[in-house]
Design a protein around this motif. Structure first.
Motif, short mmCIF file in Angstrom:
data_model
loop_
_atom_site.label_atom_id
_atom_site.label_comp_id
_atom_site.label_asym_id
_atom_site.label_seq_id
_atom_site.Cartn_x
_atom_site.Cartn_y
_atom_site.Cartn_z
N ASN B 17 8.75 20.02 37.96
CA ASN B 17 9.85 19.25 37.37
C ASN B 17 9.91 17.82 37.91
O ASN B 17 10.87 17.10 37.63
N GLY B 18 8.92 17.45 38.70
CA GLY B 18 8.89 16.10 39.25
C GLY B 18 9.84 15.90 40.41
O GLY B 18 10.19 14.76 40.73
N LEU B 19 10.21 16.98 41.07
CA LEU B 19 11.20 16.91 42.15
C LEU B 19 10.62 17.34 43.49
O LEU B 19 9.67 18.13 43.55
N VAL B 20 11.23 16.83 44.55
CA VAL B 20 10.91 17.28 45.90
C VAL B 20 12.24 17.55 46.61
O VAL B 20 13.19 16.76 46.47
N PRO B 21 12.35 18.66 47.34
CA PRO B 21 13.60 18.92 48.08
C PRO B 21 13.72 17.98 49.27
O PRO B 21 12.73 17.70 49.96
N ALA B 22 14.95 17.50 49.48
CA ALA B 22 15.21 16.55 50.57
C ALA B 22 16.32 17.11 51.46
O ALA B 22 17.45 17.31 51.02
N ILE B 23 15.97 17.38 52.70
CA ILE B 23 16.92 17.85 53.70
C ILE B 23 17.61 16.63 54.30
O ILE B 23 16.94 15.68 54.70
N ILE B 24 18.92 16.69 54.37
CA ILE B 24 19.67 15.57 54.94
C ILE B 24 20.23 15.99 56.29
O ILE B 24 20.99 16.96 56.40
#
Lengths: 127, 127
Positions: B17-24
């Protein structure tokens, strides 16, 4: 389907592939070590065995972290986020989390360049 | 396609889907605050603007964290993991990260029950 109790299953939103991302944080250093994925079976095993279990998307198999490397993760606590689609696991990490030997997987990938002066500007803007 | 430089794009693996998970992660408390998703545009904006941008999967729109709530996230650093499919962002969190007002989204979702005596057994097993 696993033996994951319904009252726990109801709090977790698995994606279309039946997976939920799991952030692994070291309890002592508070470092974010890695991100893995769990299905309901891996989550249930993580909650009940004291060791972190993942579903490996690349190998399409269960993966108990550290079984081959010795870099095991001992579970202290597991939390779910506000909409149930992310998991945070507090662990004691043995040896190192990354398969390359680095402590964190983010030590291996490294930093991306960020524009720091814009950060300073934003900070000032917000007082 | 965004203006994300090729040398950065090459280090990040976006999903189907063109996404990457980002942990904040909060820089000062080191708390893991939340998990969001970025596409190439959101990542580029995060790297260049000093503020954290996400792609909202539910609303299908860009989302600069804090614009409506004031709960902004100021970017200190961005790292990528060993295989490029997760991002870790170190921020200064204003107010609170969760839309419910809780500091961490994991404070809202809360703890799942873990079997502690198995943890003790595993600890002993590993010496």
């Amino acid at each position: 389907m696993s033996d994951l109790p319904p009252e726990i299953r109801d709090r977790v939103t698995f994606d279309a592939n039946g997976l939920v991302p799991a952030i692994i944080q070291d309890r002592d250093t508070r470092d974010v070590l890695m991100l893995g994925y769990m299905n309901d079976v891996a989550l249930h095993r993580t909650l009940t065995s004291g060791r972190v279990w993942f579903w490996s998307r690349s190998r399409q198999e269960y993966w108990r972290k550290g079984d081959t490397s010795g870099a095991i993760q001992l579970v202290h606590g597991v939390e779910v986020d506000c909409d149930g689609d992310a998991i945070l696991v507090s662990v004691t990490q043995k040896i190192a989390a990354c398969h390359t030997g680095k402590w964190r997987c983010f030590d291996e990938g490294g930093a991306l360049p960020v524009v720091a002066d814009e950060f300073e500007k934003n900070t000032t803007d917000e007082g």
